[in-house]
Design an enzyme around this catalytic site. Structure first.
Site, PDB file in Angstrom:
ATOM      1  N   SER A 133      10.629  10.940  -4.314  1.00  9.22           N
ATOM      2  CA  SER A 133       9.287  10.789  -5.134  1.00  9.22           C
ATOM      3  C   SER A 133       9.206  11.072  -6.242  1.00  9.22           C
ATOM      4  O   SER A 133       9.706  10.456  -7.238  1.00  9.22           O
ATOM      5  CB  SER A 133       8.404  11.992  -3.985  1.00  9.22           C
ATOM      6  N   HIS A 156       7.995   5.701  -3.086  1.00  6.29           N
ATOM      7  CA  HIS A 156       6.582   5.585  -2.165  1.00  6.29           C
ATOM      8  C   HIS A 156       5.451   5.653  -3.111  1.00  6.29           C
ATOM      9  O   HIS A 156       5.560   6.565  -4.321  1.00  6.29           O
ATOM     10  CB  HIS A 156       6.661   6.561  -0.905  1.00  6.29           C
TER      11      HIS A 156
END
Length: 249
Positions: A133, A156
């Protein structure tokens, strides 16, 4: 008279040795406390007498709100002042960043990444375990990046906790936040912003989510990370960068 001076000199030498030893022990104690409390220390026992600051970014990146006491976190309000001190300390010649993070607060992560990217000394990162992330910008914020063969990175879309208002402005904010992340990554690595966005919306890899998992060599092939390697490779690269900087002065 001469004997009194000899005795006095011996006492003085003994006191100086005791003071030196006490200072050494105190410095070791402070060093141990710094490692246990902040995951930071100074590496300075190499043959080339390099002074390398080691910074560990682990667990979850904590932002403006404190996470539960049982969580392993990296607090940005601790890291930012330390990075400023590193830049101000002329004795520090390089920075090695060890990463094993699940991600966390976007603003805090980007703030740390921007600080690392703006340092004037050579910097190298090493992804151990994972840098997921918001860990992506942190991994590429250094001058050169490594990932161990088993290291992982998850790309993501941006998420938001709490109440979300179902309005066009909300989705526009999500897009702008995501652009901040992809823009930073693409400008500090060899991967394009378009390719990053494609990996973010991939539906084929994560069963309950969108995104892409990159393991070791995959992260290098995509241009996200510079090289596969471990701690010895990261330090050798940093030493070469420091040598080059020394030669340029």
């Amino acid at each position: 008279m001469a004997q009194d001076k000899t005795t006095e000199n011996k006492k003085k030498e003994g006191q100086e040795k005791a003071d030196t030893e006490n200072t050494r022990k105190e410095n070791e104690k402070l060093k141990d406390e710094k490692i246990s409390e902040y995951g930071q220390t100074m590496l300075e026992n190499s043959e080339g007498h390099y002074r390398i600051h080691l910074l560990s970014i682990v667990g979850e990146i904590e932002g403006h709100e404190n996470l539960p006491s049982g969580s392993k976190t990296t607090k940005y309000d601790h890291v930012l002042p330390q990075l400023a001190q590193i830049e101000d300390d002329q004795k520090v010649e390089g920075l090695l960043v060890l990463l094993n993070t699940s991600g966390g607060d976007v603003d805090a992560g980007l703030a740390i990444a921007e600080m690392i990217a703006s340092l004037s000394i050579p910097t190298v990162s090493l992804v151990l375990g994972g840098s997921h992330s918001i860990g992506g910008p942190l991994a590429v914020s250094t001058d050169y990046s490594f990932i161990v063969p088993s290291g992982a990175m998850i790309i993501h879309p941006v998420r938001m906790s709490g109440m979300v208002i179902g309005a066009p402005q909300t989705y526009d904010y999500f897009k702008r936040t995501q652009d901040r992340i992809t823009g930073f990554i693409s400008s500090h690595s060899r991967i394009s912003q378009k390719r990053l966005e494609e990996m973010m919306i991939n539906t084929a890899e994560l069963t309950k989510d969108l995104g892409t998992i990159l393991i070791g060599e995959d992260a290098v092939k995509e241009g996200l990370i510079d090289e596969v390697g471990g701690i010895q490779h990261a330090l050798k690269k940093l030493y070469r960068m420091v040598d080059k900087r020394r030669g340029g002065k």
